[in-house]
Design a protein around this motif. Structure first.
Motif, PDB file in Angstrom:
ATOM      1  N   PRO A 138       0.807  -1.225   0.000  1.00  0.00           N
ATOM      2  CA  PRO A 138       0.000   0.000   0.000  1.00  0.00           C
ATOM      3  C   PRO A 138       0.841   1.276   0.000  1.00  0.00           C
ATOM      4  CG  PRO A 138      -0.973  -1.601   1.476  1.00  0.00           C
ATOM      5  CD  PRO A 138       0.333  -2.190   1.021  1.00  0.00           C
ATOM      6  N   GLU A 139       1.903   1.327   0.817  1.00  0.00           N
ATOM      7  CA  GLU A 139       2.769   2.502   0.835  1.00  0.00           C
ATOM      8  C   GLU A 139       4.245   2.128   0.886  1.00  0.00           C
ATOM      9  OE1 GLU A 139       4.750   6.086   1.003  1.00  0.00           O
ATOM     10  OE2 GLU A 139       2.824   5.499   0.157  1.00  0.00           O
ATOM     11  N   TRP A 140       4.619   1.237   1.773  1.00  0.00           N
ATOM     12  CA  TRP A 140       6.027   0.894   1.930  1.00  0.00           C
ATOM     13  C   TRP A 140       6.469  -0.038   0.807  1.00  0.00           C
ATOM     14  CZ3 TRP A 140       7.533   4.497   4.821  1.00  0.00           C
ATOM     15  CH2 TRP A 140       6.783   4.925   5.913  1.00  0.00           C
ATOM     16  N   GLY A 141       7.662  -0.560   0.913  1.00  0.00           N
ATOM     17  CA  GLY A 141       8.209  -1.388  -0.151  1.00  0.00           C
ATOM     18  C   GLY A 141       8.912  -0.540  -1.193  1.00  0.00           C
ATOM     19  N   GLY A 142       9.293  -1.173  -2.277  1.00  0.00           N
ATOM     20  CA  GLY A 142       9.989  -0.463  -3.339  1.00  0.00           C
ATOM     21  C   GLY A 142      11.434  -0.141  -3.035  1.00  0.00           C
ATOM     22  N   ASN A 143      12.024  -0.751  -2.009  1.00  0.00           N
ATOM     23  CA  ASN A 143      13.405  -0.433  -1.639  1.00  0.00           C
ATOM     24  C   ASN A 143      14.416  -0.879  -2.693  1.00  0.00           C
ATOM     25  OD1 ASN A 143      11.764  -0.956   1.015  1.00  0.00           O
ATOM     26  ND2 ASN A 143      13.397   0.465   1.557  1.00  0.00           N
TER      27      ASN A 143
END
Length: 357
Positions: A130-135
């Motif tokens: 939903p918002e976090w991740g993408g690191n």
């Protein structure tokens, strides 16, 4: 974010395109133009001293268009532009996409401009929270893994009509944005490269919902400098309302390395009105043997640059309106390695509401 919020869908084989809720404003005589945008009202609840995630209002707005023109039965042209602005007195503005290209049907497409790095098609496996991740979508850690200017990209879907579900892409970039530095709050090791090459291959296995992919990118060599090299491998399963994905990523430059693992599980639940998607994820990226200079003395250090568990909920009222809450359970240690502050290692909650068209 965010597989369900801003799905990419430019004609035929293109990696970057308009939102799935876009408005068709022109479609005549082989020419098509779509307009899309979103307002993302977002707030982070956490420690005000957190320099990694920040705290407070994070609201953004985007606007963009994608277009296509049919030249012959086998040739079309296309383009895309997208711009984003942040709110606040110190708001940042960014041109996210600006590229144009030619599509040759089953022979593939080629475009140039500001576009996704070729490895971003693999980081998308786990960049669905939903918002976090993408690191992993971070050019400071992995070459050609995020949006980059000055990239020329060739893509082909179906291996020239020979293998359904097999896609590949090759890319050349000449940009300061792929001059990454392996960084942390107190470490900087510049990879020192402007040019890079990369390629990816992905295969959707029949109608099983299972897909696998791998990619590699390397910078050019300048003088005695060493090449930076990045590679990734991922797998995802998307069927029967269940989504599972895993990604492994690796970069090496001299003695220094960055290694990352991302694991995601989501399940969609349909209601009479809307759809609820809970998610659970584990994210870690570790910098190994980074060169640290302190008082003129250099040494090697290793520690995590990201390490957390994510628990989130996303509710899609319809294709235009989405609410979300995403909890980041931080596992960074504030008394080791690169000296994160206590605020940087605390948990953060994201609350958001998205309207898109």
């Amino acid at each position: 974010m965010k597989r369900n919020l801003l799905a990419i869908a430019i004609p035929a084989l293109l990696v970057a395109g308009a939102a799935n809720a876009s408005i068709e404003i022109w479609n005549k005589d082989g020419n098509k133009l779509d307009l899309y945008g979103r307002v993302y009202a977002l707030n982070y609840l956490g420690d005000k001293g957190n320099t990694i995630d920040g705290e407070g209002d994070k609201t953004t707005a985007r606007i963009g268009f994608s277009g296509e023109t049919q030249v012959t039965d086998m040739l079309s042209g296309y383009g895309r532009f997208e711009w984003e602005t942040h709110t606040g007195t110190d708001a940042e503005n960014e041109t996210r996409y600006a590229f144009a290209g030619l599509n040759f049907g089953e022979y593939g497409s080629i475009d140039y401009g500001r576009n996704d790095g070729v490895l971003k098609s693999l980081t998308a496996y786990t960049d669905v929270l939903p918002e976090w991740g993408g690191n992993a979508s971070n050019n400071n850690f992995y070459l050609l893994s995020a949006r980059t200017d000055g990239v020329a990209t060739y893509r082909n879907s179906g291996l020239y009509g020979l293998v359904d579900g097999f896609d590949f892409a090759v890319q050349y970039a000449d940009s300061k944005e792929i001059d990454p530095s392996i960084t942390s709050p107190s470490v900087a090791q510049t990879l020192g490269k402007k040019e890079a090459y990369g390629m990816t291959a992905q295969y959707a296995i029949l109608d099983t919902g299972l897909s696998v992919g791998a990619g590699y990118a390397t910078s050019t060599k300048a003088g005695d400098d060493e090449r930076a090299k990045s590679w990734m491998a991922g797998v995802k399963y998307d069927a029967y309302d269940l989504y599972l994905a895993a990604l492994y990523s690796h970069t090496s430059y001299g003695v220094s390395k960055v290694k990352g693992v991302e694991l995601v599980a989501q399940y969609g639940i349909d209601f009479e009105i809307g759809r609820l998607t809970p998610s659970l994820a584990y994210i870690q990226h570790k910098l190994n043997d980074a060169i640290v200079t302190n008082g003129g003395v250099s040494s090697l250090a290793s520690d995590y640059v990201a390490k957390y568990v994510e628990v989130g909920l996303q509710y899609d009222f319809n294709k235009n309106l989405t609410a979300l809450v995403d909890y980041k359970i931080n596992l960074l240690d504030d008394d080791k390695g690169f000296g994160y502050s206590k605020a940087d290692t605390k948990d953060t909650v994201a609350l958001g509401l998205i309207y898109q068209f």
